[in-house]
Motif scaffolding. Structure first.
Motif, mmCIF file in Angstrom:
data_model
loop_
_atom_site.group_PDB
_atom_site.id
_atom_site.type_symbol
_atom_site.label_atom_id
_atom_site.label_comp_id
_atom_site.label_asym_id
_atom_site.label_seq_id
_atom_site.Cartn_x
_atom_site.Cartn_y
_atom_site.Cartn_z
ATOM 1 N N THR A 24 -7.869 0.403 10.387
ATOM 2 C CA THR A 24 -7.427 -0.331 9.200
ATOM 3 C C THR A 24 -5.909 -0.452 9.164
ATOM 4 O O THR A 24 -5.367 -1.503 8.801
ATOM 5 C CB THR A 24 -7.963 0.361 7.931
ATOM 6 N N LEU A 25 -5.224 0.582 9.576
ATOM 7 C CA LEU A 25 -3.752 0.555 9.568
ATOM 8 C C LEU A 25 -3.176 -0.498 10.510
ATOM 9 O O LEU A 25 -2.039 -0.929 10.317
ATOM 10 C CB LEU A 25 -3.197 1.941 9.897
ATOM 11 N N THR A 26 -3.941 -0.956 11.486
ATOM 12 C CA THR A 26 -3.436 -2.002 12.392
ATOM 13 C C THR A 26 -3.203 -3.320 11.654
ATOM 14 O O THR A 26 -2.508 -4.196 12.161
ATOM 15 C CB THR A 26 -4.386 -2.237 13.594
ATOM 16 N N TYR A 27 -3.757 -3.458 10.473
ATOM 17 C CA TYR A 27 -3.570 -4.668 9.660
ATOM 18 C C TYR A 27 -2.329 -4.590 8.769
ATOM 19 O O TYR A 27 -2.094 -5.495 7.967
ATOM 20 C CB TYR A 27 -4.808 -4.906 8.777
ATOM 21 N N PHE A 28 -1.570 -3.529 8.885
ATOM 22 C CA PHE A 28 -0.422 -3.338 8.007
ATOM 23 C C PHE A 28 0.898 -3.381 8.763
ATOM 24 O O PHE A 28 1.806 -2.599 8.510
ATOM 25 C CB PHE A 28 -0.586 -2.023 7.213
ATOM 26 N N GLU A 29 1.001 -4.332 9.664
ATOM 27 C CA GLU A 29 2.260 -4.554 10.368
ATOM 28 C C GLU A 29 3.329 -4.934 9.353
ATOM 29 O O GLU A 29 3.075 -5.676 8.402
ATOM 30 C CB GLU A 29 2.090 -5.684 11.400
ATOM 31 N N GLY A 30 4.509 -4.374 9.518
ATOM 32 C CA GLY A 30 5.589 -4.644 8.575
ATOM 33 C C GLY A 30 5.654 -3.647 7.436
ATOM 34 O O GLY A 30 6.547 -3.726 6.594
#
Length: 176
Positions: A24-30
């Motif tokens: 899920t954390l891979t969707y939180f770039e930036g």
């Protein structure tokens, strides 16, 4: 930059809930990301006698400090015997004695997974009741059923479930 603090409600070294959080954390770039491990915040089993004798464990303060640094929380609850794990409950028990508002009214994406078809739904349902009372503003929830069937090579393999999570992540991000 917004900071996400994430953790799995498990102390297993092979936690599937931790794997779900990492995906899920891979969707939180930036975003600034901090992934906590409950093993780093080990505490004695809560009892009022221990509280009276020794006060609060330093690790309870440390866990709370990490949560305080967050703008938002991502948590995935493991399930043991149709409820969240003892380590998660113990962490909440100790931290809530310091102050019940553990999560500081911060937005939370609450998730769960299990090998079974209910996807740790019992833990999820218990978390939906408990966590808002501890200051979590649950924005979205996601339960991944049948982990071994629907998750492989560090990602969700079922297209519909992956799309569902992506939509919930989008809604969650829009509230930050």
């Amino acid at each position: 930059m917004k900071k996400i603090v994430a953790f799995a409600g498990s102390n297993s070294s092979t936690s599937i809930n931790k794997q779900l959080v990492e995906f899920t954390l891979t969707y939180f770039e930036g975003f600034e990301i901090q992934l906590l491990d409950l093993n780093d915040f080990e505490m004695p089993m809560f009892s009022v006698d221990k509280e009276k004798e020794n006060g609060y464990p330093e690790t309870a303060y440390k866990f709370r400090e990490e949560i305080e640094k967050a703008d938002a929380i991502i948590c995935s609850l493991a399930e043991h015997n149709r409820n969240y794990t003892a380590v998660f409950k113990n962490t909440i028990d100790w931290c809530s004695r310091i102050d019940i508002n553990i999560f500081g009214d911060k937005p939370m994406l609450l998730m769960s997974t299990s090998p079974g078809g209910y996807g740790a739904g019992n833990a999820m349902n218990s978390g939906k009741i408990l966590l808002p009372r501890c200051g979590a503003e649950i924005i979205e929830t996601f339960s991944l059923p049948s982990f071994d069937k629907n998750f492989s090579k560090e990602k969700i393999t079922d297209k519909a479930l992956k799309t569902e999570l992506e939509e919930k992540i989008s809604t969650f991000k829009n509230k930050l």
